[in-house]
Design an enzyme around this catalytic site. Structure first.
Site, mmCIF file in Angstrom:
data_model
loop_
_atom_site.group_PDB
_atom_site.id
_atom_site.type_symbol
_atom_site.label_atom_id
_atom_site.label_comp_id
_atom_site.label_asym_id
_atom_site.label_seq_id
_atom_site.Cartn_x
_atom_site.Cartn_y
_atom_site.Cartn_z
ATOM 1 N N ASP A 11 72.502 37.718 -11.365
ATOM 2 C CA ASP A 11 71.798 36.920 -10.363
ATOM 3 C C ASP A 11 72.706 36.902 -9.134
ATOM 4 O OD1 ASP A 11 70.796 34.885 -8.762
ATOM 5 O OD2 ASP A 11 70.451 33.498 -10.423
ATOM 6 N N TYR A 228 78.769 24.848 -15.631
ATOM 7 C CA TYR A 228 77.452 25.445 -15.484
ATOM 8 C C TYR A 228 77.366 26.264 -14.203
ATOM 9 C CZ TYR A 228 72.445 26.034 -15.123
ATOM 10 O OH TYR A 228 71.190 26.577 -15.012
ATOM 11 N N LYS A 231 72.254 30.099 -16.250
ATOM 12 C CA LYS A 231 72.227 30.578 -17.637
ATOM 13 C C LYS A 231 72.560 32.057 -17.692
ATOM 14 C CE LYS A 231 71.585 27.415 -20.670
ATOM 15 N NZ LYS A 231 72.437 27.230 -21.826
#
Ligand code: 13P
Ligand code: 13P
Ligand code: MG
Ligand code: MG
Length: 364
Positions: A11, A228, A231
């Site tokens: 990403d 985080y 994902k």
């Protein structure tokens, strides 16, 4: 002919949140890989996206974990991330966790699935790409493809599959790996792989000759970054037909939109919805989690295809079921088991809230 299929994804930026890679970035990636193809490092490539993940599907003759091939992928992601930054796209460079390339993209953020094969006269394979979930999402379908006779007829009626498959299962917390054989050890396999956040099927081999049948990416970004960062939307490569499960046996488990961790902020369980590439744009509560599948054949290291496999209307019912499950799960709001378990929440933004409340806890 020995060929390596490398699927490397990251990403590097998305439009208006986390749901789609703009065409501009896909074009940059295509141009970048076309240049590298001309130089002869890779033989062929296909660029696509699923949700906010940019997918580089490449073929070459340099084997797995090849430095040049990984560097091509890294540089391509860097170029796309630069453009994402320049135009203010959301999450620009999200999955590029290190500054300088050090020989292999593993551990640097991108997800990788690679297999080196001896090409069969016809070499069909499927590339699976998921968004808004994590590598354990493949545990259930991969088990069903290679070990469940109620899914895969060939395990029962095809002599070339009848001796079963070996599962390589990784413990992503300890960094260890165990090999287990189906059918004898299916209960042991299931005892591990039901724990999606920890035990992940990494490879499957055919037992009769050790041939590679499937590979999954196993990156866990939060274990690299310690927090985080999005994902680890996983990818997988699965070989089809002639001594491997038939294409339809490989796709069949996805007719059940099983529950996977991911979805909004990587913090919720939701149904894995099988979709064609054009519908791989998760906008409902940033989901529900999506899976797309492209079918190719590779011949003399050249890609033929793809076919967008979940665009078949026969998966409409699975999508409808996923929509209903999404409604049901959403009504739980912040309650488990819609929200993921406490241990997994440690890698999200929740610890910040816990910190704020710490001083207010008094002896009961
Ligand atoms: P065909 O006879 O169309 O090649 O199909 C064979 C098969 O195995 C289908 O699952
Ligand atoms: P990605 O992991 O696909 O970037 O999604 C992150 C997120 O927080 C979605 O809500
Ligand atoms: Mg993102
Ligand atoms: Mg994503």
């Amino acid at each position: 002919m020995r060929t390596t299929i490398s699927v490397i994804k990251a990403d590097v930026g998305s439009l208006a949140g986390h749901h789609i890679v703009p065409d501009q970035l896909l074009d940059i990636a295509r141009r970048s890989l076309e240049e590298e193809r001309k130089k002869g490092i890779i033989e062929d490539f296909y660029v696509t996206s699923v949700g906010d993940d940019l997918q580089l599907i490449m073929t070459h003759r340099r084997g797995e974990d090849n430095k040049e091939v990984h560097e091509i992928a890294w540089n391509t992601f860097k170029r796309a991330a630069e453009a994402a930054k320049d135009t203010g796209l959301y999450g620009a460079g999200q999955d590029l966790l290190k500054d300088t390339f050090s020989g292999n993209v593993k551990g640097m953020g991108p997800g990788v699935a690679e297999m080196e094969i001896e090409e069969r006269p016809s070499e069909p394979f499927v590339v699976f790409m998921a968004d808004k979930t994590s590598p354990g999402a493949f545990n259930l379908p991969i088990f069903r493809i290679f070990a469940d006779p109620f899914n895969t007829a060939g395990l029962v009626i095809d002599p070339s599959l009848h001796s079963g498959f070996t599962f390589e299962v990784m413990d992503v917390i300890e960094g260890t790996v165990v090999e287990l054989n189906a059918p004898e050890e299916i209960y042991d396999i299931l005892a591990l792989i039901g724990t999606l956040g920890r035990y992940i099927i990494r490879k499957v081999r055919r037992r009769s000759d050790g041939q590679i049948a499937a590979v999954m990416s196993t990156t866990r970004l939060n274990l690299i970054a310690g927090r985080y960062v999005g994902k680890d939307d996983p990818v997988a490569i699965v070989r089809a037909q002639h001594g491997f499960p038939a294409l339809g046996e490989i796709l069949e488990p996805f007719s059940l939109p099983h529950l996977v961790p991911g979805w909004m902020r990587g913090s919720h369980y939701g149904p894995l919805m099988p979709v064609g590439i054009k519908d791989a744009r998760p906008t409902r509560f940033d989901g529900p989690p999506r899976i797309a599948a492209l079918g190719f054949v590779v011949h003399n290291s050249r890609l033929v295809g793809p076919s967008d496999l979940f665009s078949d209307v026969a998966f409409d019912e699975a999508r409808r079921m996923a929509g209903m499950i999404a409604d049901y799960m959403r009504r739980h709001g912040p309650f488990m088991p819609h929200r993921i378990e406490q241990e997994e929440m440690e890698y999200t933004t929740l610890p910040g809230i816990m910190e704020k409340l710490k001083g207010r806890f008094k002896p009961a």
